[in-house]
Design an enzyme around this catalytic site. Sequence first.
Site, mmCIF file in Angstrom:
data_model
loop_
_atom_site.group_PDB
_atom_site.id
_atom_site.type_symbol
_atom_site.label_atom_id
_atom_site.label_comp_id
_atom_site.label_asym_id
_atom_site.label_seq_id
_atom_site.Cartn_x
_atom_site.Cartn_y
_atom_site.Cartn_z
ATOM 1 N N LYS A 168 0.864 -1.178 0.000
ATOM 2 C CA LYS A 168 0.000 0.000 0.000
ATOM 3 C C LYS A 168 0.900 1.228 0.000
ATOM 4 C CE LYS A 168 -3.615 2.340 2.583
ATOM 5 N NZ LYS A 168 -4.515 2.271 3.722
ATOM 6 N N ARG B 238 -10.647 9.821 2.087
ATOM 7 C CA ARG B 238 -10.486 10.528 3.368
ATOM 8 C C ARG B 238 -11.594 11.558 3.552
ATOM 9 N NH1 ARG B 238 -3.840 11.011 3.281
ATOM 10 N NH2 ARG B 238 -3.480 8.762 3.176
ATOM 11 N N LYS C 252 1.444 9.936 5.866
ATOM 12 C CA LYS C 252 1.513 8.516 6.212
ATOM 13 C C LYS C 252 2.779 7.842 5.674
ATOM 14 C CE LYS C 252 -3.487 7.938 6.833
ATOM 15 N NZ LYS C 252 -4.618 6.994 6.712
ATOM 16 N N GLU D 190 7.566 -7.060 1.169
ATOM 17 C CA GLU D 190 6.295 -7.011 1.908
ATOM 18 C C GLU D 190 5.454 -8.256 1.600
ATOM 19 O OE1 GLU D 190 5.216 -5.193 4.224
ATOM 20 O OE2 GLU D 190 6.164 -3.228 4.156
ATOM 21 N N LYS E 20 -2.182 -1.498 -3.804
ATOM 22 C CA LYS E 20 -3.054 -0.329 -3.708
ATOM 23 C C LYS E 20 -2.240 0.946 -3.819
ATOM 24 C CE LYS E 20 -6.111 1.813 -0.380
ATOM 25 N NZ LYS E 20 -6.666 1.772 0.934
ATOM 26 N N SER F 143 -10.294 5.467 -4.502
ATOM 27 C CA SER F 143 -11.247 6.574 -4.643
ATOM 28 C C SER F 143 -10.810 7.626 -5.662
ATOM 29 C CB SER F 143 -11.454 7.231 -3.275
ATOM 30 O OG SER F 143 -10.219 7.668 -2.732
ATOM 31 N N TYR G 92 -15.047 1.036 -6.771
ATOM 32 C CA TYR G 92 -16.300 1.767 -6.585
ATOM 33 C C TYR G 92 -17.174 1.679 -7.833
ATOM 34 C CZ TYR G 92 -13.613 3.334 -2.638
ATOM 35 O OH TYR G 92 -12.849 3.325 -1.504
#
Length: 323
Positions: free
Chosen positions: A194, A204, A216, A232, A247, A273, A312
Amino acid sequence: MLRRPRRNRKTEGIRSLTRQTQVTTDDLVFPLFLIEGYNKKQEVASMPGIYRLSSDLILREIEYCMGLGIKSFDVFPVVSDKDKNQEASEGYREDSFYLRALKEIKARLPESHIITDIAMDPYSSDGHDGLVKEGIVLNDATLEILGKMALAQAATGIDMIGPSDMMDGRVGYLRELLDQQGFQEVGIMSYTAKYASAFYGPFRDALDSAPKFGDKKTYQMDPANRAEALMEAQLDYEEGADVLMVKPALAYLDIISDLKENFPLPIAAYNVSGEYAMVKASAQNGWLDGERAMQESLTAIKRAGADIILTYFAKEFAEGRRR
Ligand code: PBG
């Protein structure tokens, strides 16, 4: 010219015979935003066509989408500010509206495949995915909180958890804890690679979960890095993840392909998004054909190697299939 590649593009007949990638509703997970209350429906301003729904309406939405052939849903809670604190305790309070809704969904629609979100940020007054002490996002202390969230969610009967926070060691920690408590059947879809991405902006907004300070980057990956995703993935594989996720999706097709080639697990990609918002915004301006841009995006994500696509667009895609 003995080789004329255009012969195989001549008619829809030959094009459909030679088409290598086909997206179907079997591949899709529809992310949903849950709000507290009854009969509540609020459109997310930066995500036209996507709504925050109260549990009664989410139930109807899931039922409707299942009728279209979508079987999997990822439910995210929208928590009001008054219920947020540093420890994100609303994330594991037994009677929270999120946990109650999950229980209700699985009771009423047992055939639905329900994935939950494990991360502190929807509940954190700091807006971070980890416990913050003196401006630092702590790793190991966060795991304990994630563990409480996972057990509380598993107890509702959900099918799979989605740890989305990028803390080190979380998959192994959660797997062991779930197993100890008798939840061997609950799967883990790990947010493996991610990235610290600008494309999460509209999400958000939807959750009102932007970080209150900083960014982040100390836990989400640097968009410049590729080899790190393999590391990872190796860790998540060893720690018992059932699905590895990349992602965002569209700007990270190389990473999807790397994971697909190197690991025997199903690979998921989150068409996030911002990727949805870009297509919607330009379509609304008449700058591109939204329907075709959606088809092309989903096809590209699958072609790169994704077995599962969180998007979505899921409902719109499925409705288009039926027309
Ligand atoms: C946070 C989380 C994020 C998304 C899913 N879970 C955003 C973030 O890391 O800030 C983004 C999803 C999207 O943009 O569609 N745990």
